[in-house]
Write a protein that holds these residues in place. Sequence first.
Motif, PDB file in Angstrom:
ATOM      1  N   GLY A   1      47.410  43.300  48.408  1.00  0.00           N
ATOM      2  CA  GLY A   1      49.179  43.803  48.136  1.00  0.00           C
ATOM      3  C   GLY A   1      49.176  44.558  46.778  1.00  0.00           C
ATOM      4  N   ASP A   2      48.266  44.136  46.094  1.00  0.00           N
ATOM      5  CA  ASP A   2      48.846  44.314  44.841  1.00  0.00           C
ATOM      6  C   ASP A   2      48.882  46.204  44.292  1.00  0.00           C
ATOM      7  OD1 ASP A   2      46.064  43.383  45.107  1.00  0.00           O
ATOM      8  OD2 ASP A   2      45.752  43.757  43.200  1.00  0.00           O
ATOM      9  N   HIS A   3      47.919  46.965  45.544  1.00  0.00           N
ATOM     10  CA  HIS A   3      47.536  48.443  45.742  1.00  0.00           C
ATOM     11  C   HIS A   3      48.413  48.831  46.598  1.00  0.00           C
ATOM     12  CE1 HIS A   3      43.939  47.633  42.667  1.00  0.00           C
ATOM     13  NE2 HIS A   3      44.603  46.137  43.444  1.00  0.00           N
ATOM     14  N   ALA A   4      48.307  47.923  47.278  1.00  0.00           N
ATOM     15  CA  ALA A   4      48.918  48.851  49.247  1.00  0.00           C
ATOM     16  C   ALA A   4      50.109  48.494  49.413  1.00  0.00           C
ATOM     17  CB  ALA A   4      48.167  48.812  50.116  1.00  0.00           C
TER      18      ALA A   4
ATOM     19  N   ALA B   1      41.653  47.588  32.221  1.00  0.00           N
ATOM     20  CA  ALA B   1      42.559  47.194  32.981  1.00  0.00           C
ATOM     21  C   ALA B   1      42.958  45.380  34.321  1.00  0.00           C
ATOM     22  CB  ALA B   1      43.300  48.180  34.009  1.00  0.00           C
ATOM     23  N   HIS B   2      44.004  45.512  34.396  1.00  0.00           N
ATOM     24  CA  HIS B   2      43.957  44.305  36.227  1.00  0.00           C
ATOM     25  C   HIS B   2      43.166  43.592  35.486  1.00  0.00           C
ATOM     26  CE1 HIS B   2      43.706  42.920  39.946  1.00  0.00           C
ATOM     27  NE2 HIS B   2      43.348  44.362  40.551  1.00  0.00           N
ATOM     28  N   LEU B   3      44.003  43.132  33.932  1.00  0.00           N
ATOM     29  CA  LEU B   3      43.867  42.006  34.092  1.00  0.00           C
ATOM     30  C   LEU B   3      43.999  40.594  34.244  1.00  0.00           C
ATOM     31  CD1 LEU B   3      43.222  44.105  31.148  1.00  0.00           C
ATOM     32  CD2 LEU B   3      44.226  41.459  29.480  1.00  0.00           C
TER      33      LEU B   3
END
Length: 256
Positions: free
Chosen positions: A59-62, A215-217
């Motif tokens: 979900g955090d990407h799509a 990124a994505h920390l």
Amino acid sequence: MRFASLGSGSQGNALVAESGRTRLMLDCGFALAETEARLARAGLAPSDLAGVIVTHEHGDHADGVLPFARRHAVPVWMTYGTFAALRDAGATVEDCTLHLVDSQRAFPVGDLLVQPFTVPHDAREPVQYVLSDGARRLGVLTDAGCATAHIKANLSGCEALVIECNYDPGMLEGGPYPPSVKARIASRLGHLDNATSGEILSTLDRTRLRHVIAAHLSQTNNTPALARAALAQAMACEAEWISVATQDEGFGWREI
Ligand SMILES: [Zn+2]
Ligand SMILES: [Zn+2]
């Protein structure tokens, strides 16, 4: 060629890259209005985008991809596995222009060349991407459980790298997550910790590298200072040279 992040972290990810007259969004984990606001902050309108390329179905990407594509009639590229996972989860895909990505094969979108590469992650058919204008390359790597020779081969020789620094192992271990979630994150199909990302960086051909952005920390299991220190140590550079993408702001335009 230039690129910027609209936000990065477990609450949502989106990145934009531009070459010539072509602009692509990479992932969209934000709701429609939020995506439009973040694009505006980067000086872009939805109609500026030639498409959205998607790494995987989490979900955090799509979550924002199909609503955005439908609303603004923007084509979408994803692997069959990502498509099948979204469809099986009940997403409506019929009224979107969808192109299937062969995870081994590069494809052009306008002035950008998109090279997918496979990664170990607990999704159906996840990939990450290297974007190129034919001369310069931006490598993006988030959501990978461990380093592979294939990842390193794809990221070697890039001018810019956006690389996941998800967690510090000590903070994850001592943190508030339930044991099952900790095990999932730390598994070989989970996320990259700071040291592993540093190890990946240390093995790459970095002769052309001008931008490194952590990124994505995780906001629970990491700090910008720890991520920065790990990557700086791997590269034998000053910590200030490493940038960190944030959940709220992402990062501003970088040129290569
Ligand atoms: Zn993610
Ligand atoms: Zn994921």
